[in-house]
Every structure is written in structure tokens, then in C-alpha cells.
Motif scaffolding. Structure first.
Motif, PDB file in Angstrom:
ATOM      1  N   TYR A   1       1.127  -1.215   0.249  1.00 20.06           N
ATOM      2  CA  TYR A   1      -0.124  -0.119  -0.012  1.00 20.06           C
ATOM      3  C   TYR A   1       0.810   1.449  -0.009  1.00 20.06           C
ATOM      4  CZ  TYR A   1      -3.733  -2.922   1.328  1.00 20.06           C
ATOM      5  OH  TYR A   1      -4.023  -4.610   0.448  1.00 20.06           O
ATOM      6  N   LYS A   2       0.874   2.023  -1.245  1.00 18.85           N
ATOM      7  CA  LYS A   2       1.649   3.260  -1.283  1.00 18.85           C
ATOM      8  C   LYS A   2       1.567   4.808  -0.111  1.00 18.85           C
ATOM      9  CE  LYS A   2       2.825   7.058  -4.458  1.00 18.85           C
ATOM     10  NZ  LYS A   2       4.579   6.815  -4.732  1.00 18.85           N
TER      11      LYS A   2
ATOM     12  N   ARG B   1      -2.555  -8.718   4.613  1.00 18.74           N
ATOM     13  CA  ARG B   1      -2.756  -7.217   4.178  1.00 18.74           C
ATOM     14  C   ARG B   1      -2.749  -6.623   5.065  1.00 18.74           C
ATOM     15  NH1 ARG B   1      -5.034  -6.724  -1.520  1.00 18.74           N
ATOM     16  NH2 ARG B   1      -5.447  -8.490  -2.472  1.00 18.74           N
TER      17      ARG B   1
ATOM     18  N   ALA C   1      -0.429  -3.425   5.170  1.00 16.74           N
ATOM     19  CA  ALA C   1      -1.366  -2.080   5.360  1.00 16.74           C
ATOM     20  C   ALA C   1      -0.883  -1.084   6.752  1.00 16.74           C
ATOM     21  CB  ALA C   1      -2.569  -1.982   5.953  1.00 16.74           C
TER      22      ALA C   1
ATOM     23  N   THR D   1       2.674   0.365   6.298  1.00 11.90           N
ATOM     24  CA  THR D   1       2.351   1.282   5.571  1.00 11.90           C
ATOM     25  C   THR D   1       2.101   2.591   6.557  1.00 11.90           C
ATOM     26  OG1 THR D   1       1.358   0.376   3.534  1.00 11.90           O
ATOM     27  CG2 THR D   1       1.412   2.686   3.643  1.00 11.90           C
TER      28      THR D   1
ATOM     29  N   CYS E   1      -7.033   2.440   5.406  1.00 11.55           N
ATOM     30  CA  CYS E   1      -6.027   2.112   4.794  1.00 11.55           C
ATOM     31  C   CYS E   1      -6.124   1.283   3.919  1.00 11.55           C
ATOM     32  CB  CYS E   1      -5.159   1.671   5.615  1.00 11.55           C
ATOM     33  SG  CYS E   1      -2.884   1.759   4.706  1.00 11.55           S
ATOM     34  N   MET E   2      -6.841  -0.131   3.855  1.00 12.06           N
ATOM     35  CA  MET E   2      -6.705  -1.382   3.141  1.00 12.06           C
ATOM     36  C   MET E   2      -7.834  -1.042   2.195  1.00 12.06           C
ATOM     37  SD  MET E   2      -6.820  -4.456   5.884  1.00 12.06           S
ATOM     38  CE  MET E   2      -6.600  -5.730   5.105  1.00 12.06           C
TER      39      MET E   2
ATOM     40  N   THR F   1      -9.280   2.043   1.373  1.00  9.59           N
ATOM     41  CA  THR F   1      -8.785   2.892   0.475  1.00  9.59           C
ATOM     42  C   THR F   1      -8.128   2.066  -0.427  1.00  9.59           C
ATOM     43  OG1 THR F   1      -9.677   4.125   2.341  1.00  9.59           O
ATOM     44  CG2 THR F   1      -7.939   5.073   0.417  1.00  9.59           C
ATOM     45  N   ALA F   2      -7.091   1.773   0.178  1.00  7.81           N
ATOM     46  CA  ALA F   2      -6.315   1.205  -1.341  1.00  7.81           C
ATOM     47  C   ALA F   2      -6.965   0.244  -2.249  1.00  7.81           C
ATOM     48  CB  ALA F   2      -5.322   0.324   0.116  1.00  7.81           C
ATOM     49  N   GLU F   3      -7.273  -0.454  -2.079  1.00  7.84           N
ATOM     50  CA  GLU F   3      -7.851  -1.837  -2.568  1.00  7.84           C
ATOM     51  C   GLU F   3      -9.404  -1.138  -3.598  1.00  7.84           C
ATOM     52  OE1 GLU F   3      -9.178  -4.703   0.278  1.00  7.84           O
ATOM     53  OE2 GLU F   3      -7.102  -5.224   0.073  1.00  7.84           O
TER      54      GLU F   3
END
Length: 296
Positions: free
Chosen positions: A228-229, A262, A266, A269, A288-289, A291-293
Motif C-alpha cells: 500500500y503506497k 494485507r 497496511a 504502510t 487504509c486497506m 482506501t487503497a483497494e
């Protein structure tokens, strides 16, 4: 005797962290980063066993004040690390200015847990005897980094894990990065290295690949976990520890391998976006997971 779900065993260190932006002095080590990362997760019985010199007992008291169950064993010294990072957070130069006493099987005989996470920092922190004894009571998790570091005249030198072929037979979870997997196996391909480590006895091999995410192998399937960036890279110290404890927390709570991976990704990150240990909640990680996905 109370059986903890998850017990981290490792030294708390005094860390000097040098980055292109600044220099800070802070507590550190796998034991410290794992304990802080999990302290807001109230649905798990977690305990820490550490060994520190008198100068670091104040850190133990601080951990107890925030609700962490800590057993502090005596040691003549605490571990004193100097970590110097370049512009690339994956590049690190280390020195060890003091060492703590190794853990012994007799010291740990009263500790009972479903999973023991051995936070090795240096090659002699945990003997083969300790691994064997604890494996009779619960599952063993190890971050390989400490077993591949030897101190000579304060400088840290890469070494192979002396007893790896025997020790790995007792280890359920092993976390390695790209460099560590190659030292252990002689293989540069993550899939091949993971297969080799599994053949040597590890049940779940976790290979972290920096910005490329991570790969987990259970002997049957490979699980590719995306990275995750982060919004920005502030401090990479402790990211591997954060990943590992997040994964173990999920696994001991009943999550599957991919879900646990996962969640761990997160967590690491969110940790890299701030200095010091991860200090968020389970809800922060899930957000975080999610939003990223949604962006994939």
C-alpha cells in the motif's frame, strides 16, 4: 498458568537513528516496535518478555503504563544500535555499541503462549535450545534478521545462520526480506527461496519485498500481497517488525493467510508515514486497506 495468545520475546534497544532529515535517539528493537504496534488491539492476550540493563528500565515502565504485560529479565547492558539511513529507506548502515545478555530456556520456562515471536536482533540472542523448548509449548515465529547479524568491534557483519537447517524444523512462521532469503538459501528468486525454506521445515514463509509488496508461501499456495503506497516516507525503522506482528495478530485471531498479509502490509504502510512505532488502531488499518483497494 495463563496461556497468552501471542508473546514477543526480545531485547529493547537504545537506538540512534540518523536520516537525511535529522538524528534522533529512541527506544527500539523488535520487542519495542511489536509491543507498541499491538497495544491498541484490545481483543488479544499479548505479553512481552524482554531483557534490559538498568538504564532502559524506564522504557519498560512506560510500556507497562500504557497497558502492556511486560516481564523484564535482568541484563548487564541493553543493546545500543546506531542506524544510518540514506535517501532510500531500504538502505541502512548499522553499528552495535553495546550488547545484552542472551535469553535462556530456563528463564522462559514459565512463559506459556500459542505463538512465540522471537525478536532476534543479533545472532546469539536465542540458542537452538530455546527454540526447541518453546516449540513444545506453542508455534514459533522468527524474523531472520538478527540471526544474520554478527557484531565485531561494534560493526555489524552479515553472516549465515549457523544452525539454520536444524532450527528451521521447529519454526512455523519465518519472515525474511530479499537479502535475508538469499543469504539463507543462496537463491535470488522469492518463489524458489520460499520453497526451499518450506522444505527445510518452515510452515509459513513471509518474504517482504519493500515497495513490491510481499509473498507468503504455506507449502501449497503462493499469496502475493500488494504494497500500500504511503502518503510519504518518514521513518522505515520497525516496518518489518510492524508487518510481522500484524500478520501474527491476524493469524492467531483466526484470519486466513491472505487477509493477514494485507492487514500486515497496511500496518507497515501507516507506520512508515510517521516517526517512531505504529500507534494506530485496528480501524485505522482497515481504513487504509479499504482506501487503497478502492484505488486498484
Amino acid at each position: 498458568m495463563n496461556k497468552h495468545q501471542l508473546c514477543c520475546i526480545g531485547h529493547i534497544t537504545l537506538d540512534k537513528v540518523v536520516t537525511p532529515q535529522n538524528t534522533v535517539y529512541m527506544p527500539g528493537g523488535t520487542a519495542f516496535y511489536c509491543s507498541h504496534a499491538i497495544r491498541h488491539f484490545n481483543d488479544i492476550d499479548y505479553a512481552l518478555v524482554t531483557a534490559v540493563g538498568a538504564t532502559e528500565m524506564k522504557v519498560v515502565e512506560q510500556l507497562r503504563k500504557v497497558g502492556i504485560n511486560v516481564t523484564a529479565l535482568p541484563s548487564k547492558h541493553s543493546v545500543y544500535f546506531e542506524n544510518i539511513y540514506g535517501a532510500n529507506p531500504d538502505d541502512r548502515t548499522q553499528r552495535v555499541l553495546a550488547k545484552a545478555d542472551p535469553f535462556t530456556a530456563s528463564q522462559l520456562k514459565e512463559i506459556d503462549a500459542q505463538i512465540y515471536h522471537l525478536g532476534s536482533l543479533l545472532a546469539d540472542d536465542f540458542s537452538l535450545e530455546v527454540i526447541k523448548e518453546l516449540s513444545q509449548k506453542g508455534l514459533i515465529a522468527v524474523d531472520s534478521q538478527g540471526y544474520l547479524r554478527e557484531v565485531r568491534d561494534t560493526h555489524v557483519y552479515p553472516v549465515d545462520w549457523t544452525d539454520k537447517r536444524e532450527a528451521l524444523q521447529y519454526i512455523h512462521f519465518l519472515k525474511v526480506n530479499e537479502h535475508e532469503m538469499e543469504v539463507l538459501t543462496g537463491l535470488s528468486d522469492p518463489h524458489e527461496a520460499a520453497r526451499q525454506l518450506y522444505e527445510w521445515g518452515v510452515k509459513e514463509v513471509l518474504v517482504t519485498l519493500g515497495g513490491m509488496g510481499s509473498l507468503i508461501f504455506d507449502g501449497k499456495d503462493f499469496y502475493r500481497i500488494p504494497a500500500y503506497k504511503p502518503r510519504e516516507v518518514v521513518d522505515a525503522t520497525g516496518c518489518g517488525d510492524t508487518y510481522t506482528i500484524g500478520y501474527l495478530y491476524q493469524r492467531v485471531s483466526g484470519a486466513g493467510i491472505e487477509e493477514a498479509g494485507r492487514f500486515a502490509a497496511a500496518m507497515s504502510t501507516l507506520k512508515i508515514e510517521k516517526s517512531g512505532p505504529f500507534n494506530g488502531s485496528k480501524e485505522d488499518v482497515i481504513q487504509c486497506m479499504t482506501t487503497a483497494e478502492q484505488m486498484f
